[in-house]
Design an enzyme around this catalytic site. Structure first.
Site, short mmCIF file in Angstrom:
data_model
loop_
_atom_site.label_atom_id
_atom_site.label_comp_id
_atom_site.label_asym_id
_atom_site.label_seq_id
_atom_site.Cartn_x
_atom_site.Cartn_y
_atom_site.Cartn_z
N LYS A 171 0.47 -1.05 0.15
CA LYS A 171 -0.15 0.01 -0.04
C LYS A 171 1.26 1.12 0.18
O LYS A 171 1.62 1.81 0.41
CB LYS A 171 -1.00 0.24 0.99
CG LYS A 171 -2.13 0.32 1.42
CD LYS A 171 -2.26 2.39 0.64
CE LYS A 171 -1.64 3.32 1.30
NZ LYS A 171 -1.31 4.52 1.39
N GLY A 224 6.81 5.33 7.06
CA GLY A 224 6.46 7.00 7.56
C GLY A 224 6.35 7.46 8.82
O GLY A 224 7.37 7.46 9.77
N SER A 225 5.56 7.43 9.85
CA SER A 225 5.34 8.60 10.77
C SER A 225 5.42 7.87 12.19
O SER A 225 4.52 7.02 11.98
CB SER A 225 4.67 9.70 10.52
OG SER A 225 3.61 8.68 11.03
N GLY A 229 2.76 4.64 12.95
CA GLY A 229 4.11 3.07 12.85
C GLY A 229 3.23 2.57 14.49
O GLY A 229 3.35 1.55 14.20
N GLU A 246 10.41 1.74 10.49
CA GLU A 246 10.77 3.00 9.63
C GLU A 246 10.28 4.32 9.97
O GLU A 246 9.60 5.24 9.35
CB GLU A 246 11.51 3.09 8.38
CG GLU A 246 12.35 1.23 7.64
CD GLU A 246 13.65 1.84 8.62
OE1 GLU A 246 14.78 1.80 9.25
OE2 GLU A 246 14.93 0.53 7.76
N CYS A 280 13.77 11.38 5.89
CA CYS A 280 13.99 10.94 7.22
C CYS A 280 15.56 10.69 8.00
O CYS A 280 15.22 11.06 9.12
CB CYS A 280 13.43 9.54 7.52
SG CYS A 280 14.65 8.06 6.36
N GLU A 379 10.46 16.50 14.94
CA GLU A 379 10.81 16.38 13.53
C GLU A 379 9.71 17.25 12.29
O GLU A 379 8.52 17.28 12.21
CB GLU A 379 10.45 15.00 13.13
CG GLU A 379 10.89 15.09 11.01
CD GLU A 379 10.84 13.27 11.07
OE1 GLU A 379 10.14 12.69 11.17
OE2 GLU A 379 11.45 12.42 10.03
P1 NAD Z 1 2.17 8.48 7.37
O1 NAD Z 1 2.95 7.64 8.65
O2 NAD Z 1 1.40 9.39 7.65
O3 NAD Z 1 2.21 7.65 6.17
C1 NAD Z 1 3.30 6.70 5.72
C2 NAD Z 1 1.56 5.58 5.40
O4 NAD Z 1 1.51 5.46 5.93
C3 NAD Z 1 0.61 6.11 3.90
O5 NAD Z 1 1.08 5.33 2.96
C4 NAD Z 1 -0.10 6.14 4.76
O6 NAD Z 1 -1.10 5.94 3.63
C5 NAD Z 1 -0.03 4.88 5.51
N1 NAD Z 1 -1.12 5.44 7.05
C6 NAD Z 1 -1.38 6.80 7.13
N2 NAD Z 1 -2.62 5.71 8.07
C7 NAD Z 1 -2.36 4.54 8.24
C8 NAD Z 1 -3.40 3.91 8.71
N3 NAD Z 1 -3.65 3.66 10.16
N4 NAD Z 1 -3.00 2.49 8.74
C9 NAD Z 1 -2.36 1.69 8.13
N5 NAD Z 1 -0.99 2.56 7.66
C10 NAD Z 1 -1.60 4.11 7.62
O7 NAD Z 1 4.14 9.05 7.12
P2 NAD Z 1 4.00 10.16 5.21
O8 NAD Z 1 3.36 11.51 5.78
O9 NAD Z 1 3.63 9.37 4.40
O10 NAD Z 1 5.83 10.09 5.48
C11 NAD Z 1 6.65 11.51 6.30
C12 NAD Z 1 6.77 10.66 7.36
O11 NAD Z 1 7.77 9.19 7.32
C13 NAD Z 1 7.99 11.35 8.36
O12 NAD Z 1 8.00 11.95 9.76
C14 NAD Z 1 9.34 10.54 8.50
O13 NAD Z 1 10.24 10.96 9.08
C15 NAD Z 1 8.84 9.41 7.93
N6 NAD Z 1 9.54 8.57 7.22
C16 NAD Z 1 10.82 7.89 7.30
C17 NAD Z 1 11.71 6.60 7.01
C18 NAD Z 1 12.27 6.15 7.26
O14 NAD Z 1 13.37 5.20 6.65
N7 NAD Z 1 12.37 6.25 8.72
C19 NAD Z 1 11.31 7.31 5.19
C20 NAD Z 1 10.68 8.36 5.27
C21 NAD Z 1 9.72 8.92 6.44
#
Ligand code: NAD
Length: 478
Positions: A171, A224-225, A229, A246, A280, A379
């Site tokens: 996804k 993601g966030s 997470g 991550e 990130c 962040e």
């Molecule tokens: P996000 O957590 O909002 O979304 C990430 C993914 O999760 C998206 O595909 C989103 O659709 C999905 N998602 C959202 N709600 C969900 C739920 N309830 N259940 C399952 N999936 C869900 O993050 P973002 O806004 O896309 O990215 C920004 C964040 O990601 C920042 O905090 C950044 O630091 C982090 N990030 C970390 C890394 C790493 O490798 N550590 C890499 C890239 C981004």
């Protein structure tokens, strides 16, 4: 109009609903993706499960590796077209998008070549016993990815899962998922059997939630966030699944008074302007020894002023942010810091002639930022750099480790003993010494501690993450 990729076919959402695909450089839609439903996710998971019991599950490791290597070659053949797509979907400058596509191909090359190199082991045990340790795929792996590096993330997450014989269901982010979809076509052309890879697009709280709660997945990997997470970890915990997370970071540059200032300044600026700070592992905290703080920060500020945000085609230091919400969030951090009286040491600019609807924010350098201010701890995920002075080595270590995150860090000094001491004292997953690498490094194990997550991606270790270990103990006496 884009579609889901399930069992080797392009299919619409069961609801018929779609989401717009927005160009961040203009704020205008240029395509549509299906708004994935629980039923779509279920179909994708069933396709993955049946692939494991079908031709995909019967391939040898060498055959899997060949398919991935072919994918890498096909990505390179379509390099420019894919780079244009990545730039349009994310807004990033063309040279960054081109690099990202090269890195995606590199993941295919690396894991294609590594697929048949992951050996088990034989363990000496009691007489008349033969013990082997097998590395076996988990099965159906769920992958939830963010928008900042869709092409690279696909390579980093999905490709090692395929190399080890899992069947991924991905996804991708609703904000940027066009290159992962294009890679499905490439996977099919490379000979990947139907169902081995499935992609369902849509919203996190709908398709993402349905995937992490699906009863027939065996493993979850999420990038993601930290907030989402945590939800994903809870969903995995309900079925005691392995979850790799991550998450974000607040990564420090630690600059000592004996550093090579010229070289360091260049890396410091690139590490926060790259991808408009939406990385990130962006270097978002600049920690500088107090006796050289003014001199070094002045050098960085002088260069920082030259940084420009522009369209992908302008190919400046950075592009726009990904969407309106991210722009509002980052501007909120900048406004709040100014209201708290923190000095703006340098401001880049937004290029003339960009579309008014694009989500541009000028790179900004603040300092000195109080240690407990949000700008020093949270962040931002935008092109905002915070400078903070430190007194000595012990203080630098304390300050560098003083956030909830622990992803990467950089130590800038010519003192060899100090390089090692500080690197070893860092609470994070990667340390650079007189260098910095935000993003790339296919070969380098990568991941976080503390609120930055757990589990490792990239490098050979990722293959182990995607395998469960089975010990077979055989008595062969008479
Ligand atoms: P996000 O957590 O909002 O979304 C990430 C993914 O999760 C998206 O595909 C989103 O659709 C999905 N998602 C959202 N709600 C969900 C739920 N309830 N259940 C399952 N999936 C869900 O993050 P973002 O806004 O896309 O990215 C920004 C964040 O990601 C920042 O905090 C950044 O630091 C982090 N990030 C970390 C890394 C790493 O490798 N550590 C890499 C890239 C981004």
């Amino acid at each position: 109009m884009a579609k889901h990729f399930i069992s080797g076919q392009w299919v619409a959402s069961s609801s018929g609903e779609t989401l717009p695909v927005i160009d961040p450089a203009t704020g205008e839609a240029f395509d549509e993706i299906p708004r994935g439903t629980k039923a779509d996710v279920d179909r994708a998971v069933r396709a993955a499960r049946s692939a494991l019991g079908g031709p995909w599950g019967r391939l040898t490791a060498t055959e899997r590796g060949r398919i991935l290597s072919r994918m890498g070659a096909l990505i390179l053949e379509r390099h420019e077209e894919l780079s244009q797509l990545e730039a349009r979907d994310t807004g990033k400058p063309m040279s960054q998008a081109r690099n990202d596509i090269t890195v995606a191909a590199r993941y295919c090359e690396y894991y294609g070549a590594a697929a048949d190199k992951l050996h088990g082991e034989q363990i000496p045990y009691l007489n008349d016993f033969h013990v082997v340790v097998l590395h076996e795929p988990y099965g159906v792996t769920a992958h939830i990815l963010p928008w900042n590096y869709p092409a690279q993330m696909f390579g980093r997450s999905v490709i090692p899962a395929l190399a080890t014989g899992n069947a991924p269901v991905l996804k991708p982010s609703e904000d940027a998922c066009m290159t992962p979809l294009a890679f499905c076509d490439i996977a099919r052309a490379a000979g990947l059997p139907d169902g081995a890879l499935n992609v369902v697009t849509g919203l996190g709280e709908e398709a993402g939630d349905a995937l992490t709660h699906h009863r027939d997945i065996d493993f979850i990997t999420f990038t993601g966030s930290p907030e989402v997470g945590t939800l994903v970890q809870k969903a995995g915990a309900e079925r005691t699944l392995k979850v790799v997370l991550e998450l974000g970071g607040k990564s420090p540059h630690i600059v000592f008074d004996d550093a090579d200032f010229e070289r360091t300044a260049g890396f410091v600026i690139k590490a926060i302007t790259q991808n408009a700070g939406q990385t990130c592992s962006a270097g978002s905290r600049l920690l500088v020894q107090r006796n050289v703080y003014d001199r070094f920060v002045a050098l960085v500020a002088e260069r920082f002023k030259q940084s420009v945000a522009g369209t992908p085609a302008m190919d400046k230091d950075c592009g726009p942010l990904i969407n309106a919400a991210q722009k509002t969030r980052v501007e909120g951090f900048i406004r709040q810091a100014k209201q708290s009286g923190i000095a703006v040491l340098a401001e880049g600019r937004v290029a003339e002639g960009v579309h008014k609807g694009g989500y541009y924010v000028a790179p900004t350098l603040f300092g000195p930022v109080p240690r407990d201010h949000a700008l020093a701890c949270s962040e931002v995920f935008g092109p905002v750099l915070s400078a903070l002075p430190f007194d000595d080595e012990d203080d630098a270590i304390r300050l560098a480790n003083a956030t909830d995150y622990g992803l990467i860090a950089a130590v800038w000094t010519r003192d060899g003993g100090r390089q090692t001491r500080v690197a070893r004292a860092m609470k994070c997953g990667q340390v650079y010494i007189n260098a910095y690498g935000a993003g790339g490094g296919v070969e380098l194990p990568f991941g976080g501690v503390k609120r930055s997550g757990h589990g490792r991606e990239k490098g050979f270790i990722a293959l182990q993450e995607f395998c469960t270990v089975k010990t077979v103990v055989q008595y062969h006496g008479r």
